[in-house]
Design a protein around this motif. Structure first.
Motif, PDB file in Angstrom:
ATOM      1  N   VAL A 163      65.344  75.149  17.181  1.00  0.00           N
ATOM      2  CA  VAL A 163      64.224  74.528  17.415  1.00  0.00           C
ATOM      3  C   VAL A 163      63.801  75.015  18.301  1.00  0.00           C
ATOM      4  O   VAL A 163      62.814  75.249  18.764  1.00  0.00           O
ATOM      5  N   ASP A 164      64.378  75.728  19.422  1.00  0.00           N
ATOM      6  CA  ASP A 164      63.945  76.536  21.065  1.00  0.00           C
ATOM      7  C   ASP A 164      62.564  77.819  20.690  1.00  0.00           C
ATOM      8  O   ASP A 164      61.638  77.421  20.902  1.00  0.00           O
ATOM      9  N   VAL A 223      65.249  66.516  21.312  1.00  0.00           N
ATOM     10  CA  VAL A 223      64.449  66.882  19.690  1.00  0.00           C
ATOM     11  C   VAL A 223      65.103  66.348  18.987  1.00  0.00           C
ATOM     12  O   VAL A 223      66.513  65.459  18.885  1.00  0.00           O
ATOM     13  N   ALA A 224      64.957  66.114  17.766  1.00  0.00           N
ATOM     14  CA  ALA A 224      65.118  65.471  16.572  1.00  0.00           C
ATOM     15  C   ALA A 224      64.359  66.357  15.786  1.00  0.00           C
ATOM     16  O   ALA A 224      64.083  66.962  15.452  1.00  0.00           O
ATOM     17  N   GLY A 278      70.199  75.228  14.758  1.00  0.00           N
ATOM     18  CA  GLY A 278      69.441  76.361  13.597  1.00  0.00           C
ATOM     19  C   GLY A 278      68.671  74.847  13.052  1.00  0.00           C
ATOM     20  O   GLY A 278      68.536  74.151  12.166  1.00  0.00           O
ATOM     21  N   LEU A 279      67.842  76.080  12.126  1.00  0.00           N
ATOM     22  CA  LEU A 279      66.161  74.980  10.888  1.00  0.00           C
ATOM     23  C   LEU A 279      66.091  75.766  10.129  1.00  0.00           C
ATOM     24  O   LEU A 279      66.940  76.673   9.608  1.00  0.00           O
ATOM     25  N   LEU A 316      62.632  68.753   8.667  1.00  0.00           N
ATOM     26  CA  LEU A 316      61.236  67.876  10.321  1.00  0.00           C
ATOM     27  C   LEU A 316      61.845  68.262  11.001  1.00  0.00           C
ATOM     28  O   LEU A 316      63.283  67.367  11.607  1.00  0.00           O
ATOM     29  N   VAL A 317      61.186  68.352  12.057  1.00  0.00           N
ATOM     30  CA  VAL A 317      61.129  68.606  13.543  1.00  0.00           C
ATOM     31  C   VAL A 317      60.080  67.958  14.377  1.00  0.00           C
ATOM     32  O   VAL A 317      59.694  67.511  13.835  1.00  0.00           O
TER      33      VAL A 317
END
Lengths: 79, 155, 155, 79
Positions: free
Chosen positions: A30-31, A51-52, A63-64, A69-70
């Motif tokens: 996310v970062d 963050v969600a 991790g993504l 959905l972010v």
């Protein structure tokens, strides 16, 4: 490359002019995703963002995965 | 029906009292947040609320569940307004019913405090001088900064 | 209009909200006491309230005045029912509005606690088994005693 | 002799069968008045009674004047 959907609310929605967008990215966390988007949108300083990921609170090291959905969450002001 | 709900426009508590009425309960405590005409020295004309609804409902329900667990209450509901609100409109309502009033006061207070801190809702104030701004938004006017938020650089 | 009122039958808060609405106020806290179907192990069928109204209104207004003095609130009202009430009816309502919610919660709690202890109101419970009794009345069934109450013999 | 009006509520009203009464009495204080009435009505034990004179809380040593209104107040149970 994975496809990530981002939704924007309040000050971030107004700043970007977008309610949502989808991007293809190599960001692992996310970062990293935030840094990439900040380079494009030049986000305003909104204080401590949360963050969600997929409609649950996450952390900046999460991790993504493809299709995630972010949402970046500025300080709230309900009530 | 969910114990935390968003509605468009001013909240009408009577629409939501059904789940609180209980002949075993002797006490009911409610909190209503009204749109007031001033904030931080500014004259407010109207408000706009926006929420991340999917996460907001989940987090709101978690708060209600916590209250049901921590306090000896029977029922609790919270409803938050979204969209445009005028002065005097009801932005948020919390209703709690219980056998005894101690628990109802404690739970109602807990719920409104947590909702204000945890549920992703944002408020934009429109002032009588024509200005407007998102509350808690430190630098929305000067959007040119490139420095990331503290939590990001720290993480 | 008095800040403390008696009404016949169940209280309707909407009849009394006028004096609380204020566009300078962002918080409103209310307490409602509902007639519940049980008390002290008895199944309650209905209630009767009786008050010494002249003194009751004076003492009720004193309590509201104290709350206005002790807490940073703007408006407060209390209404108490008299006469016959059914299960679920509203026996008492306290409404408080203020700029900030802290004060409204504190004042609302103060008012209902003091009203219950100080205002001369009595409650007669009618039970499903046909029995009935004045609440807090220690020996109403055995009325034959000649010994004066403690406060009298002591005084 | 003075004339005192007494009003009865709740358990005392039901016990005496009276909402109010007027009596001619030599009682000097509320305390003495209560004793005189207790002799007549045999009041039930109701716990700590309070007393009001002319619609204000008084104490048991309060003096009485002709025309006073006295109310004995059993423990209350509002709300």
């Amino acid at each position: 490359m994975k496809t990530i959907r981002i939704e924007y609310f309040a000050a971030l929605r107004e700043h970007t002019g977008l309610s949502s967008e989808e991007i293809a990215t190599d960001a692992q966390t996310v970062d990293q995703l935030y840094a990439e988007l900040d380079g494009r949108h030049e986000f305003p300083a909104l204080g401590q963002l949360k963050v969600a990921v997929n409609d649950e609170f996450g952390d900046w090291q999460s991790g993504l995965a493809d299709g995630d959905l972010v949402v970046f969450i500025p300080p709230v002001a309900g009530g | 029906m969910s114990t935390f709900r968003f509605v468009r426009g001013s909240v009408s508590p009577t629409d939501h009292l059904g789940s609180l009425r209980d002949q075993a309960c002797g006490g009911y405590v409610s909190f209503e947040g009204w749109v007031r005409n001033h904030n931080d020295g500014h004259q407010v004309q109207r408000l706009e609320y926006e929420a991340y609804e999917n996460l907001g409902v989940k987090e709101g329900e978690r708060i209600i569940d916590e209250a049901l667990e921590r306090f000896q209450i029977e029922h609790a509901v919270c409803v938050h307004a979204l969209g445009d609100l005028a002065l005097g409109d009801m932005a948020v309502w919390v209703g709690v019913s219980s056998h005894h009033r101690d628990a109802a006061f404690g739970a109602c207070r807990y719920i409104i405090d947590e909702v204000k801190h945890r549920v992703p809702i944002w408020k934009k104030e429109h002032y009588t001088d024509g200005d407007s701004g998102w509350v808690n938004c430190e630098a929305c006017a000067s959007a040119a900064t490139r420095s990331p938020p503290a939590s990001v650089s720290g993480g």
